[in-house]
Write an enzyme that holds these catalytic residues in place. Sequence first.
Site, short mmCIF file in Angstrom:
data_model
loop_
_atom_site.label_atom_id
_atom_site.label_comp_id
_atom_site.label_asym_id
_atom_site.label_seq_id
_atom_site.Cartn_x
_atom_site.Cartn_y
_atom_site.Cartn_z
N GLY A 126 -25.92 45.04 16.92
CA GLY A 126 -25.62 43.66 17.30
C GLY A 126 -26.18 42.70 16.27
N SER A 127 -26.56 41.53 16.74
CA SER A 127 -27.00 40.47 15.83
C SER A 127 -28.45 40.69 15.37
CB SER A 127 -26.89 39.12 16.52
OG SER A 127 -27.69 39.09 17.69
N GLU A 160 -23.31 35.72 8.09
CA GLU A 160 -22.27 36.55 8.69
C GLU A 160 -21.40 35.67 9.58
OE1 GLU A 160 -23.45 39.61 11.57
OE2 GLU A 160 -22.18 41.01 10.47
N LYS A 162 -25.90 50.63 27.50
CA LYS A 162 -25.54 49.30 27.99
C LYS A 162 -24.47 48.67 27.11
CE LYS A 162 -26.55 45.08 27.47
NZ LYS A 162 -25.21 44.46 27.71
N GLU A 191 -28.79 48.50 13.80
CA GLU A 191 -27.59 48.28 12.98
C GLU A 191 -27.16 46.84 13.21
OE1 GLU A 191 -24.44 47.50 11.80
OE2 GLU A 191 -23.34 48.97 13.01
N CYS A 218 -19.10 45.01 11.70
CA CYS A 218 -20.41 44.91 11.04
C CYS A 218 -20.28 45.16 9.55
CB CYS A 218 -21.38 45.90 11.67
SG CYS A 218 -20.66 47.52 11.97
N GLY A 277 -31.58 41.88 17.59
CA GLY A 277 -32.19 43.13 17.09
C GLY A 277 -33.70 42.99 16.93
P1 NAI Z 1 -25.58 40.16 20.51
O1 NAI Z 1 -26.50 40.66 19.47
O2 NAI Z 1 -26.05 39.11 21.45
O3 NAI Z 1 -25.07 41.39 21.43
C1 NAI Z 1 -25.20 42.75 21.12
C2 NAI Z 1 -25.71 43.51 22.34
O4 NAI Z 1 -27.05 43.10 22.62
C3 NAI Z 1 -24.92 43.27 23.63
O5 NAI Z 1 -24.82 44.45 24.39
C4 NAI Z 1 -25.78 42.25 24.36
O6 NAI Z 1 -25.63 42.28 25.76
C5 NAI Z 1 -27.17 42.72 23.98
N1 NAI Z 1 -28.21 41.69 24.11
C6 NAI Z 1 -28.09 40.36 23.95
N2 NAI Z 1 -29.27 39.74 24.18
C7 NAI Z 1 -30.16 40.70 24.50
C8 NAI Z 1 -31.54 40.70 24.84
N3 NAI Z 1 -32.23 39.57 24.91
N4 NAI Z 1 -32.13 41.88 25.09
C9 NAI Z 1 -31.44 43.04 25.02
N5 NAI Z 1 -30.14 43.11 24.72
C10 NAI Z 1 -29.49 41.95 24.45
O7 NAI Z 1 -24.26 39.68 19.78
P2 NAI Z 1 -23.19 38.55 20.22
O8 NAI Z 1 -23.88 37.36 20.80
O9 NAI Z 1 -22.19 39.22 21.05
O10 NAI Z 1 -22.58 38.15 18.80
C11 NAI Z 1 -23.23 37.20 17.98
C12 NAI Z 1 -23.21 37.62 16.54
O11 NAI Z 1 -23.87 38.86 16.39
C13 NAI Z 1 -21.85 37.85 15.91
O12 NAI Z 1 -21.26 36.67 15.48
C14 NAI Z 1 -22.19 38.77 14.77
O13 NAI Z 1 -22.64 38.02 13.67
C15 NAI Z 1 -23.32 39.60 15.31
N6 NAI Z 1 -22.85 40.91 15.81
C16 NAI Z 1 -22.97 42.00 15.01
C17 NAI Z 1 -22.46 43.20 15.42
C18 NAI Z 1 -22.54 44.41 14.57
O14 NAI Z 1 -21.66 45.26 14.67
N7 NAI Z 1 -23.58 44.59 13.79
C19 NAI Z 1 -21.78 43.37 16.71
C20 NAI Z 1 -21.77 42.16 17.51
C21 NAI Z 1 -22.28 40.99 17.04
#
Ligand code: NAI
Length: 482
Positions: A228-229, A384, A175, A250, A284, A233
């Site tokens: 992701g966040s 972050e 996804k 991660e 990240c 996570g």
């Molecule tokens: P996010 O954590 O919401 O998104 C990451 C993934 O999780 C996306 O595919 C999203 O659709 C999915 N996701 C979101 N909510 C979910 C849920 N309830 N159940 C299952 N999957 C879900 O990250 P977002 O909102 O795009 O970015 C926010 C912050 O997250 C950033 O400012 C950064 O600090 C952090 N982040 C860290 C990343 C990394 O590489 N470790 C990558 C992206 C964001």
Amino acid sequence: MTMTEQLMIDGQKVGASDAGTFEVCDPSSGELLATVAKATKADVDRAVQAAHAALEAKAWGGAAPAERGRVMIRIAQALREQVEELATLESRDNGKPLRQARTDVQVAARYFEFFAGVADKIMGNTIPLGPGFLDYTVREPIGVSAQIIPWNYPIQIGARGVAPAIAAGCTVVLKPAEDAPMTALRLGEIALACGLPPGVLNVLPGTGPEAGAALASHPDINQLTFTGSVSVGIAVAKMAADNVVPVVMELGGKSPNIVFADADLDLTVQGVANAIFQNAGQTCSAGSRLLVQRTAHDEVVARLTDRAKAMRVGPGVSDPDMGPIISKKQLEMIEGYVKIGQREGAQVTAGGGRPSDPALGRGFFFQPTLLDRVSPEMRVAQEEIFGPVLAIITFDEIEEAIAIANRSQYGLVAGVWTRDINKALTVASRIKSGQVYINTYGAGGGVELPFGGYKKSGYGREKSLESLASYTQVKNVCVRFS
Ligand code: NAI
Ligand code: MG
């Protein structure tokens, strides 16, 4: 030109079960890039069933491991042959400079190449029990791997999870993030065209709360890899826990670059700048904290300031030094953090806001930004920011540097810059993070190197041979004979 994209389930391109779609924009212009099918819970269910069927089918589950490797080599070649198209698409979708997007595609190809060579070398052991016994272990594929990826390095992170999973004989439901789903869809098409059997890699763009949550909580997935966040996570790990599904997490970081006064400053300044400004800081493993020894502070900050001010910010496809931020929401968050830093007493020496160039007005741009005089407890030193904002902290002695570096809820990567091997190895041994770099920061894509977090940066290891532990399960067979 706007594109229309569908889901990839069981080798078929299909619309969402309820015909729903979402819009993906180009962050360099704010304009519509694509209309993409939005996967529903029912679509996720179909994809998981397809992945299970592929696991059992002769074409995949029944194939020799070497055959899996051969398909993966073809995928690597196809990615390399299509590097320009894929890089342009990634650059439009995510905003990153074209040359960084090209590197991402090359790294994605490298993942398939690296793990292609592993497919037929996933071995077990024999365990000596004495006369009358034969005991051996087999590393079997764990099954259906659910992978939820972010928008910052879609094709790289997509390949990072898919390649080891399929090398191990698993099947995948991937996804991508709603902000940048395009190249993950291409990866699914390319893999199919290269002979990966239908159902082995299913790609389901959709929202986190709907498709993401349906996937993470699906009772028939066997493993989950999430990037992701921290907050999401934790939520998805809890969903997986209800079905006793193991997860790899991660979750980003606040990685320090520790610079001693005896470092090669040409090398250091370049490394430190790249570690924070690459991908506009949306990485990240970004080196988002600079810990600099007091006697070198003024020179290092002056050089970084010159460098940051000279960087050309612009649309990704114009191949600037730095592209836009992924979305308005992320841009506003970064702006908010810079204001918080200033209120906390940090001093902006470069950037600090959106660029004034009116040509960039509709894109989500932010200037390369340095925050000097940051102290370790400030929010900008602890949280972050996920943008091109470097928090600069001064230290006097090595013990102080180690303590500050470790005073973080995160522990993903650390950099140490010094000509003194004793200092370098002391820091490396004491720092609490999954990777330490000495006089460098990263090593190409780092495909060969174990990658993952200490503390809230996550758990499990991706990349390298270590990643196979997540995609295999050990079966022990004990035989008694006479
Ligand atoms: P996010 O954590 O919401 O998104 C990451 C993934 O999780 C996306 O595919 C999203 O659709 C999915 N996701 C979101 N909510 C979910 C849920 N309830 N159940 C299952 N999957 C879900 O990250 P977002 O909102 O795009 O970015 C926010 C912050 O997250 C950033 O400012 C950064 O600090 C952090 N982040 C860290 C990343 C990394 O590489 N470790 C990558 C992206 C964001
Ligand atoms: Mg986008």
